[in-house]
Scaffold this motif. Structure first.
Motif, short mmCIF file in Angstrom:
data_model
loop_
_atom_site.label_atom_id
_atom_site.label_comp_id
_atom_site.label_asym_id
_atom_site.label_seq_id
_atom_site.Cartn_x
_atom_site.Cartn_y
_atom_site.Cartn_z
N PHE A 55 0.83 -1.21 0.00
CA PHE A 55 0.00 0.00 0.00
C PHE A 55 0.87 1.26 0.00
N ILE A 59 0.98 4.13 -3.06
CA ILE A 59 0.71 5.55 -2.83
C ILE A 59 1.93 6.40 -3.14
N SER A 62 2.61 6.71 -6.87
CA SER A 62 1.70 7.59 -7.60
C SER A 62 2.19 9.03 -7.64
N TYR A 85 -2.01 12.45 -10.81
CA TYR A 85 -3.44 12.32 -10.47
C TYR A 85 -4.29 13.11 -11.47
N THR A 277 -4.54 4.28 -6.70
CA THR A 277 -4.75 4.96 -5.42
C THR A 277 -6.13 5.58 -5.35
N ILE A 278 -6.59 6.15 -6.46
CA ILE A 278 -7.95 6.72 -6.51
C ILE A 278 -8.99 5.64 -6.20
N LEU A 280 -8.37 2.94 -4.42
CA LEU A 280 -8.08 2.32 -3.12
C LEU A 280 -8.58 3.16 -1.95
N VAL A 281 -8.49 4.47 -2.05
CA VAL A 281 -8.79 5.34 -0.91
C VAL A 281 -10.24 5.18 -0.42
N PRO A 282 -11.28 5.17 -1.28
CA PRO A 282 -12.64 5.00 -0.76
C PRO A 282 -12.84 3.71 0.03
N ILE A 284 -10.62 2.16 1.95
CA ILE A 284 -10.04 2.36 3.28
C ILE A 284 -10.95 3.24 4.13
N VAL A 285 -11.49 4.31 3.54
CA VAL A 285 -12.34 5.23 4.29
C VAL A 285 -13.61 4.54 4.78
#
Length: 304
Positions: A55, A59, A62, A85, A277-278, A280-282, A284-285
Protein backbone atom coordinates in the motif's frame (compact mmCIF):
# COMPACT_ATOMS: atom_id res chain seq x y z
CA UNK A 1 -24.82 4.55 75.39
CA UNK A 2 -24.62 8.13 74.09
CA UNK A 3 -21.49 9.10 72.22
CA UNK A 4 -20.81 5.58 71.07
CA UNK A 5 -20.30 5.15 67.39
CA UNK A 6 -21.59 2.02 65.69
CA UNK A 7 -19.43 0.81 62.86
CA UNK A 8 -19.85 -1.87 60.28
CA UNK A 9 -16.88 -3.97 59.38
CA UNK A 10 -16.48 -4.73 55.69
CA UNK A 11 -14.06 -7.19 54.31
CA UNK A 12 -12.45 -7.00 50.91
CA UNK A 13 -12.59 -10.32 49.08
CA UNK A 14 -9.19 -11.76 48.40
CA UNK A 15 -8.47 -13.37 45.09
CA UNK A 16 -7.91 -17.06 45.31
CA UNK A 17 -4.24 -17.87 45.62
CA UNK A 18 -3.12 -14.22 45.48
CA UNK A 19 -2.64 -11.05 47.45
CA UNK A 20 -5.47 -8.56 48.06
CA UNK A 21 -5.62 -5.68 45.55
CA UNK A 22 -3.97 -2.47 46.69
CA UNK A 23 -6.15 0.65 46.16
CA UNK A 24 -4.72 3.19 43.72
CA UNK A 25 -2.33 0.76 42.12
CA UNK A 26 -2.62 -0.89 38.75
CA UNK A 27 -1.62 -4.42 37.98
CA UNK A 28 2.07 -4.74 37.25
CA UNK A 29 3.26 -7.11 34.59
CA UNK A 30 5.84 -9.61 35.63
CA UNK A 31 9.18 -9.86 33.93
CA UNK A 32 8.01 -13.00 32.13
CA UNK A 33 4.95 -11.18 30.73
CA UNK A 34 7.12 -8.33 29.46
CA UNK A 35 9.48 -10.76 27.77
CA UNK A 36 6.60 -12.55 26.02
CA UNK A 37 5.13 -9.19 24.92
CA UNK A 38 8.50 -8.21 23.49
CA UNK A 39 8.84 -11.52 21.61
CA UNK A 40 5.33 -11.23 20.14
CA UNK A 41 6.01 -7.64 19.09
CA UNK A 42 9.26 -8.64 17.39
CA UNK A 43 7.35 -11.31 15.44
CA UNK A 44 4.36 -9.15 14.49
CA UNK A 45 6.19 -5.96 13.48
CA UNK A 46 7.93 -7.53 10.43
CA UNK A 47 4.64 -9.15 9.38
CA UNK A 48 2.86 -5.79 9.59
CA UNK A 49 5.60 -4.09 7.58
CA UNK A 50 5.40 -6.75 4.85
CA UNK A 51 1.60 -6.43 4.75
CA UNK A 52 1.58 -2.63 4.66
CA UNK A 53 4.47 -2.14 2.21
CA UNK A 54 2.44 -2.74 -1.02
CA UNK A 55 0.00 0.00 0.00
CA UNK A 56 2.81 2.39 0.87
CA UNK A 57 4.58 1.55 -2.40
CA UNK A 58 1.44 2.20 -4.44
CA UNK A 59 0.71 5.55 -2.83
CA UNK A 60 4.32 6.72 -2.98
CA UNK A 61 4.72 5.54 -6.59
CA UNK A 62 1.70 7.59 -7.60
CA UNK A 63 3.78 10.69 -6.84
CA UNK A 64 6.84 9.60 -8.86
CA UNK A 65 7.91 9.20 -12.45
CA UNK A 66 8.56 5.77 -13.96
CA UNK A 67 12.33 6.15 -13.65
CA UNK A 68 12.03 7.13 -9.99
CA UNK A 69 9.73 4.18 -9.25
CA UNK A 70 12.14 1.56 -10.56
CA UNK A 71 15.29 3.43 -9.69
CA UNK A 72 14.86 3.02 -5.93
CA UNK A 73 12.75 1.00 -3.51
CA UNK A 74 12.54 3.91 -1.10
CA UNK A 75 9.01 5.25 -0.65
CA UNK A 76 10.33 8.81 -0.39
CA UNK A 77 10.90 11.15 -3.32
CA UNK A 78 12.40 14.66 -3.45
CA UNK A 79 9.71 15.76 -5.94
CA UNK A 80 5.99 15.04 -5.52
CA UNK A 81 4.39 14.72 -8.95
CA UNK A 82 0.76 15.65 -8.31
CA UNK A 83 0.27 15.82 -12.07
CA UNK A 84 -0.05 12.02 -12.15
CA UNK A 85 -3.44 12.32 -10.47
CA UNK A 86 -4.56 15.08 -12.86
CA UNK A 87 -3.50 12.99 -15.85
CA UNK A 88 -5.22 9.87 -14.47
CA UNK A 89 -8.43 11.76 -13.61
CA UNK A 90 -8.80 13.61 -16.91
CA UNK A 91 -6.77 12.05 -19.70
CA UNK A 92 -7.21 8.45 -18.53
CA UNK A 93 -10.93 9.18 -17.78
CA UNK A 94 -10.73 7.97 -14.19
CA UNK A 95 -13.24 10.67 -13.29
CA UNK A 96 -15.91 9.10 -15.51
CA UNK A 97 -15.03 5.60 -14.34
CA UNK A 98 -15.18 6.79 -10.72
CA UNK A 99 -18.74 8.08 -11.24
CA UNK A 100 -19.73 4.81 -12.91
CA UNK A 101 -18.32 2.82 -9.99
CA UNK A 102 -20.09 4.98 -7.40
CA UNK A 103 -23.39 4.56 -9.28
CA UNK A 104 -23.07 0.79 -9.61
CA UNK A 105 -21.81 0.30 -6.06
CA UNK A 106 -24.40 2.54 -4.40
CA UNK A 107 -27.48 1.03 -6.02
CA UNK A 108 -26.15 -2.53 -5.78
CA UNK A 109 -25.67 -2.03 -2.03
CA UNK A 110 -29.25 -0.79 -1.70
CA UNK A 111 -30.68 -3.75 -3.61
CA UNK A 112 -28.39 -6.44 -2.20
CA UNK A 113 -28.56 -5.43 1.48
CA UNK A 114 -32.35 -5.05 1.40
CA UNK A 115 -32.75 -8.48 -0.20
CA UNK A 116 -30.25 -10.13 2.15
CA UNK A 117 -31.96 -8.63 5.21
CA UNK A 118 -35.39 -9.87 4.12
CA UNK A 119 -34.07 -13.35 3.37
CA UNK A 120 -32.18 -13.44 6.69
CA UNK A 121 -35.29 -12.29 8.56
CA UNK A 122 -37.39 -15.08 7.04
CA UNK A 123 -34.72 -17.72 7.74
CA UNK A 124 -34.02 -16.50 11.25
CA UNK A 125 -37.53 -15.85 12.58
CA UNK A 126 -39.81 -18.35 10.84
CA UNK A 127 -40.05 -22.12 10.63
CA UNK A 128 -41.08 -23.71 7.37
CA UNK A 129 -40.53 -26.91 5.42
CA UNK A 130 -37.16 -27.12 3.70
CA UNK A 131 -35.53 -24.40 5.77
CA UNK A 132 -32.44 -26.48 6.57
CA UNK A 133 -32.11 -27.48 2.93
CA UNK A 134 -32.15 -23.82 1.85
CA UNK A 135 -29.48 -22.91 4.40
CA UNK A 136 -27.35 -25.85 3.22
CA UNK A 137 -27.71 -24.77 -0.41
CA UNK A 138 -26.72 -21.22 0.55
CA UNK A 139 -23.66 -22.53 2.37
CA UNK A 140 -22.62 -24.53 -0.70
CA UNK A 141 -23.22 -21.55 -2.99
CA UNK A 142 -20.49 -19.63 -1.16
CA UNK A 143 -17.92 -21.87 -2.85
CA UNK A 144 -19.36 -21.45 -6.36
CA UNK A 145 -16.88 -19.48 -8.53
CA UNK A 146 -18.22 -16.38 -10.24
CA UNK A 147 -16.95 -17.58 -13.61
CA UNK A 148 -19.54 -20.37 -13.68
CA UNK A 149 -22.42 -17.89 -13.46
CA UNK A 150 -21.21 -15.24 -15.90
CA UNK A 151 -23.01 -16.75 -18.93
CA UNK A 152 -26.50 -17.06 -17.36
CA UNK A 153 -26.14 -13.61 -15.76
CA UNK A 154 -25.21 -12.07 -19.11
CA UNK A 155 -28.11 -13.89 -20.81
CA UNK A 156 -30.56 -12.62 -18.17
CA UNK A 157 -29.34 -9.02 -18.48
CA UNK A 158 -29.61 -9.31 -22.26
CA UNK A 159 -33.20 -10.61 -22.05
CA UNK A 160 -34.04 -7.61 -19.86
CA UNK A 161 -32.58 -5.35 -22.60
CA UNK A 162 -30.15 -3.80 -20.11
CA UNK A 163 -26.87 -4.67 -21.80
CA UNK A 164 -24.73 -1.61 -22.43
CA UNK A 165 -26.19 0.35 -19.51
CA UNK A 166 -25.15 1.09 -15.94
CA UNK A 167 -28.42 -0.37 -14.66
CA UNK A 168 -27.52 -3.69 -16.25
CA UNK A 169 -24.14 -3.71 -14.49
CA UNK A 170 -25.84 -2.70 -11.24
CA UNK A 171 -28.39 -5.52 -11.37
CA UNK A 172 -25.67 -8.00 -12.28
CA UNK A 173 -23.61 -6.92 -9.25
CA UNK A 174 -26.61 -6.98 -6.90
CA UNK A 175 -28.08 -10.19 -8.32
CA UNK A 176 -25.56 -12.43 -6.64
CA UNK A 177 -26.69 -11.53 -3.14
CA UNK A 178 -23.89 -12.08 -0.64
CA UNK A 179 -24.73 -15.41 0.98
CA UNK A 180 -22.54 -14.64 3.98
CA UNK A 181 -24.64 -11.52 4.63
CA UNK A 182 -27.86 -13.59 4.48
CA UNK A 183 -26.49 -16.08 7.01
CA UNK A 184 -25.28 -13.25 9.28
CA UNK A 185 -28.74 -11.65 9.22
CA UNK A 186 -30.37 -15.02 9.90
CA UNK A 187 -28.11 -15.70 12.89
CA UNK A 188 -28.59 -12.21 14.29
CA UNK A 189 -32.38 -12.19 13.92
CA UNK A 190 -32.67 -15.69 15.41
CA UNK A 191 -31.14 -14.60 18.73
CA UNK A 192 -33.50 -11.63 19.25
CA UNK A 193 -36.37 -12.19 21.71
CA UNK A 194 -39.70 -13.35 20.30
CA UNK A 195 -41.55 -10.94 22.62
CA UNK A 196 -40.68 -8.10 20.24
CA UNK A 197 -42.51 -9.80 17.41
CA UNK A 198 -45.48 -10.67 19.63
CA UNK A 199 -45.80 -7.07 20.83
CA UNK A 200 -45.70 -5.81 17.24
CA UNK A 201 -48.36 -8.32 16.23
CA UNK A 202 -50.59 -7.14 19.08
CA UNK A 203 -50.23 -3.58 17.77
CA UNK A 204 -51.44 -4.78 14.37
CA UNK A 205 -48.09 -4.84 12.58
CA UNK A 206 -47.67 -7.25 9.71
CA UNK A 207 -44.61 -8.93 8.26
CA UNK A 208 -43.13 -5.89 6.52
CA UNK A 209 -43.92 -3.39 9.29
CA UNK A 210 -42.47 -5.66 11.98
CA UNK A 211 -39.34 -6.12 9.95
CA UNK A 212 -38.86 -2.42 9.11
CA UNK A 213 -39.78 -0.83 12.45
CA UNK A 214 -38.70 -3.47 14.98
CA UNK A 215 -36.04 -5.89 13.79
CA UNK A 216 -34.10 -4.01 11.10
CA UNK A 217 -33.12 -1.09 13.41
CA UNK A 218 -31.72 -3.62 15.91
CA UNK A 219 -29.59 -5.23 13.19
CA UNK A 220 -27.49 -2.14 12.55
CA UNK A 221 -24.12 -3.93 13.08
CA UNK A 222 -25.04 -6.69 10.61
CA UNK A 223 -26.33 -4.10 8.14
CA UNK A 224 -22.99 -2.30 8.34
CA UNK A 225 -21.19 -5.59 7.69
CA UNK A 226 -23.39 -6.35 4.69
CA UNK A 227 -22.73 -2.85 3.34
CA UNK A 228 -18.96 -3.37 3.69
CA UNK A 229 -18.99 -6.76 1.97
CA UNK A 230 -21.20 -5.62 -0.92
CA UNK A 231 -19.16 -2.43 -1.25
CA UNK A 232 -15.92 -4.39 -1.53
CA UNK A 233 -17.48 -6.81 -4.02
CA UNK A 234 -19.01 -4.19 -6.31
CA UNK A 235 -16.15 -1.70 -6.08
CA UNK A 236 -13.44 -4.26 -6.87
CA UNK A 237 -15.32 -6.58 -9.22
CA UNK A 238 -13.66 -7.00 -12.59
CA UNK A 239 -15.20 -9.86 -14.56
CA UNK A 240 -18.85 -8.79 -14.71
CA UNK A 241 -18.17 -5.12 -15.57
CA UNK A 242 -15.60 -6.20 -18.16
CA UNK A 243 -18.06 -8.48 -19.97
CA UNK A 244 -21.03 -6.10 -19.74
CA UNK A 245 -19.13 -3.00 -20.92
CA UNK A 246 -17.20 -4.48 -23.86
CA UNK A 247 -19.39 -2.62 -26.35
CA UNK A 248 -19.58 0.57 -24.25
CA UNK A 249 -16.08 1.55 -22.99
CA UNK A 250 -17.46 4.77 -21.46
CA UNK A 251 -19.40 2.64 -18.95
CA UNK A 252 -16.29 0.98 -17.49
CA UNK A 253 -15.80 0.84 -13.76
CA UNK A 254 -12.51 1.69 -12.05
CA UNK A 255 -11.16 -1.85 -12.03
CA UNK A 256 -11.78 -2.26 -15.76
CA UNK A 257 -10.49 1.25 -16.47
CA UNK A 258 -7.22 0.60 -14.62
CA UNK A 259 -6.79 -2.60 -16.58
CA UNK A 260 -7.29 -0.66 -19.82
CA UNK A 261 -4.43 1.67 -18.86
CA UNK A 262 -2.03 -1.20 -19.35
CA UNK A 263 -2.11 -0.66 -23.10
CA UNK A 264 -2.57 3.10 -23.30
CA UNK A 265 -0.07 4.03 -20.58
CA UNK A 266 2.22 1.04 -20.70
CA UNK A 267 5.34 3.03 -19.77
CA UNK A 268 3.76 5.49 -17.34
CA UNK A 269 3.56 3.62 -14.06
CA UNK A 270 3.03 6.85 -12.15
CA UNK A 271 -0.35 7.35 -13.82
CA UNK A 272 -1.29 3.69 -13.28
CA UNK A 273 -0.48 3.81 -9.55
CA UNK A 274 -2.29 7.15 -9.24
CA UNK A 275 -5.39 5.53 -10.74
CA UNK A 276 -4.99 2.57 -8.37
CA UNK A 277 -4.75 4.96 -5.42
CA UNK A 278 -7.95 6.72 -6.51
CA UNK A 279 -9.70 3.34 -6.42
CA UNK A 280 -8.08 2.32 -3.12
CA UNK A 281 -8.79 5.34 -0.91
CA UNK A 282 -12.64 5.00 -0.76
CA UNK A 283 -12.29 1.38 0.37
CA UNK A 284 -10.04 2.36 3.28
CA UNK A 285 -12.34 5.23 4.29
CA UNK A 286 -15.52 3.11 4.27
CA UNK A 287 -13.91 0.29 6.25
CA UNK A 288 -12.51 2.68 8.88
CA UNK A 289 -15.93 4.27 9.34
CA UNK A 290 -17.79 0.94 9.69
CA UNK A 291 -15.19 -1.36 11.25
CA UNK A 292 -16.71 -1.18 14.75
CA UNK A 293 -20.09 -2.38 13.47
CA UNK A 294 -18.33 -5.05 11.41
CA UNK A 295 -16.70 -6.56 14.53
CA UNK A 296 -19.93 -6.31 16.54
CA UNK A 297 -21.95 -8.16 13.89
CA UNK A 298 -19.46 -11.00 13.59
CA UNK A 299 -19.37 -11.40 17.38
CA UNK A 300 -23.18 -11.28 17.62
CA UNK A 301 -23.70 -13.82 14.85
CA UNK A 302 -21.16 -16.23 16.38
CA UNK A 303 -22.76 -15.85 19.80
CA UNK A 304 -26.19 -16.51 18.35
Amino acid sequence: MSGSVSSTTTTTPRPVGGKPPVPGRQRRFSRRDRIWALIISLILVPIVLVWVYPFVWTISSSLKSTSEIFGSLSPFSPVLRIGNYTQAWREAQMGRYFFNTVFVTGFSILISVTTAALMGYALGRYRFAGKKVIIAVFALAVFLPEGYTIIPVYDLIDRLHLTGSLWGVTLAEAGGVNIVAVLLFAGYFAQLPAELEEAARVDGAGFVRTFVTVYLPLARPVTATAVIMQFLHSWNDFLLPLVLTLTRPELRTLSVGIYALRGQYLSDWGVMTAAATIALVPIIVVFLLLQRHFVESIAGAVKG
